[in-house]
Scaffold this active site. Structure first.
Site, mmCIF file in Angstrom:
data_model
loop_
_atom_site.group_PDB
_atom_site.id
_atom_site.type_symbol
_atom_site.label_atom_id
_atom_site.label_comp_id
_atom_site.label_asym_id
_atom_site.label_seq_id
_atom_site.Cartn_x
_atom_site.Cartn_y
_atom_site.Cartn_z
ATOM 1 N N THR A 293 -13.694 16.231 -10.118
ATOM 2 C CA THR A 293 -12.275 16.098 -9.771
ATOM 3 C C THR A 293 -11.936 14.647 -9.420
ATOM 4 O OG1 THR A 293 -12.296 18.367 -8.998
ATOM 5 C CG2 THR A 293 -10.460 17.014 -8.243
ATOM 6 N N ASP B 152 -3.525 4.210 -1.760
ATOM 7 C CA ASP B 152 -4.424 4.640 -0.669
ATOM 8 C C ASP B 152 -4.410 6.164 -0.588
ATOM 9 O OD1 ASP B 152 -6.057 4.707 1.538
ATOM 10 O OD2 ASP B 152 -4.464 4.203 2.963
ATOM 11 N N LYS C 96 0.856 -1.193 0.000
ATOM 12 C CA LYS C 96 0.000 0.000 0.000
ATOM 13 C C LYS C 96 0.886 1.236 0.000
ATOM 14 C CE LYS C 96 -2.254 1.701 3.694
ATOM 15 N NZ LYS C 96 -2.191 3.159 3.664
ATOM 16 N N ARG D 3 -3.257 -4.991 15.108
ATOM 17 C CA ARG D 3 -2.296 -4.928 16.207
ATOM 18 C C ARG D 3 -2.322 -6.248 16.964
ATOM 19 N NH1 ARG D 3 -1.220 -1.288 13.664
ATOM 20 N NH2 ARG D 3 -1.012 0.912 14.163
ATOM 21 N N GLN E 187 -4.707 4.074 16.431
ATOM 22 C CA GLN E 187 -5.729 3.151 15.940
ATOM 23 C C GLN E 187 -6.678 2.791 17.091
ATOM 24 O OE1 GLN E 187 -6.249 2.718 12.941
ATOM 25 N NE2 GLN E 187 -4.404 2.346 11.727
ATOM 26 N N LYS F 84 -7.398 7.983 -0.596
ATOM 27 C CA LYS F 84 -8.648 8.411 0.066
ATOM 28 C C LYS F 84 -9.215 9.659 -0.595
ATOM 29 C CE LYS F 84 -7.351 6.510 4.585
ATOM 30 N NZ LYS F 84 -5.935 6.191 4.392
HETATM 31 O O1 C5P Z 1 0.802 1.524 10.935
HETATM 32 P P1 C5P Z 1 -0.576 0.957 10.756
HETATM 33 O O2 C5P Z 1 -0.626 -0.544 10.712
HETATM 34 O O3 C5P Z 1 -1.582 1.584 11.691
HETATM 35 O O4 C5P Z 1 -0.955 1.433 9.278
HETATM 36 C C1 C5P Z 1 -2.266 1.331 8.783
HETATM 37 C C2 C5P Z 1 -2.314 1.944 7.416
HETATM 38 O O5 C5P Z 1 -3.635 1.842 6.924
HETATM 39 C C3 C5P Z 1 -1.938 3.420 7.356
HETATM 40 O O6 C5P Z 1 -1.231 3.603 6.138
HETATM 41 C C4 C5P Z 1 -3.257 4.154 7.289
HETATM 42 O O7 C5P Z 1 -3.195 5.331 6.518
HETATM 43 C C5 C5P Z 1 -4.142 3.132 6.593
HETATM 44 N N1 C5P Z 1 -5.571 3.229 6.872
HETATM 45 C C6 C5P Z 1 -6.099 3.138 8.143
HETATM 46 N N2 C5P Z 1 -7.456 3.252 8.343
HETATM 47 C C7 C5P Z 1 -8.275 3.434 7.293
HETATM 48 C C8 C5P Z 1 -7.748 3.515 6.003
HETATM 49 C C9 C5P Z 1 -6.380 3.394 5.827
HETATM 50 O O8 C5P Z 1 -5.344 2.924 9.108
HETATM 51 N N3 C5P Z 1 -9.576 3.490 7.470
#
Ligand code: C5P
Length: 234
Positions: A73, A64, A36, A178, A188, A66
């Protein structure tokens, strides 16, 4: 469509430069084959070259970004990204945004962000939303199906409900992974571990810091691949 087991782990290349991202990919070797590339690298330079480099090495790429803008656009940006070599693209789960992206998706799969996994009830209250996180995730997923999106981004806490309602109509891609003992020590807020996500119905997991910050990132990725192999028959 069946998903190759090794592709179920998507490694988030959240690194300051494309050179550091390449170094991590090389270090991971065969432990990962789906990457990603998000906002950090997009704002760092060399984003599209990195996508091309990843794709040429036989990897899948998830852009990613978003997207969240007026439909015209979003439509035009999606058209550009459709020829980048990426497989997945994220947009926010607002109908006008999703519809615009789907019009130009070509071979891309459009994934709708339901509610960020860093959000909880207090963040929804700030948005003056009276819905619970679950209600909003499900409402946005319904919208995603109706607009022709291929999947949603949702936490592992919501994947059982999403799979129960939508089955194979919607891919569920789950960040916020996690290990059980680490929760919730960072941004998170709706975290689950890898096994919980897949057993709940997630099709893919997205893992950033637990791999990037591990003393041995390759070993961390291989351990996740082993978890996946234990859940999905070959
Ligand atoms: O480091 P970590 O495992 O938290 O990374 C999660 C990744 O997923 C990050 O790149 C974050 O931008 C992405 N992400 C997220 N939640 C979302 C969409 C994308 O954590 N809803």
């Amino acid at each position: 469509m069946s998903i190759a087991r090794r592709q179920r782990l998507i490694v988030a290349l959240d690194l300051p430069t494309a050179a550091q991202a390449r170094a991590l990919v090389e270090k991971l070797g065969e432990a990962a084959c789906f990457y990603k590339v998000g906002l950090e690298l997009f704002s760092a330079g060399g984003y599209f070259e990195l996508i091309e480099w990843l794709a040429k090495r036989g990897n899948r790429v998830f852009a990613d970004l978003k997207l969240y803008d007026i439909p015209e656009t979003v439509r035009r940006a999606t058209a550009n990204l459709a020829s980048s070599g990426a497989t997945f693209l994220t947009v926010h789960g607002q109908r006008s945004v999703m519809q615009a992206a789907v019009r130009e998706k070509g071979a891309l799969k459009i994934l709708a962000v339901t509610v960020l996994t860093s959000f909880d009830a207090s963040d929804l209250a700030e948005m003056r939303s009276s819905a619970t996180v679950d209600e909003l995730v499900m409402a946005r997923a319904r919208g995603a199906v109706q607009c022709g999106c291929d999947g949603v981004i949702a936490s592992g806490m919501e994947s059982p409900k999403l799979k129960a309602e939508f089955g194979s109509k919607l891919l569920v891609v789950t960040p916020g992974i996690r290990p059980v003992e680490d929760r919730p020590s960072d941004d998170q807020k709706r975290a689950v571990d890898a096994a919980q996500a897949f057993k709940g119905g997630s099709d893919y997991i997205v893992v950033g810091r637990p791999i990037r910050n591990a003393p041995d990132p390759r070993a961390a990725a291989l351990a996740l691949q082993q978890t996946i192999a234990g859940i999905f028959p070959a």
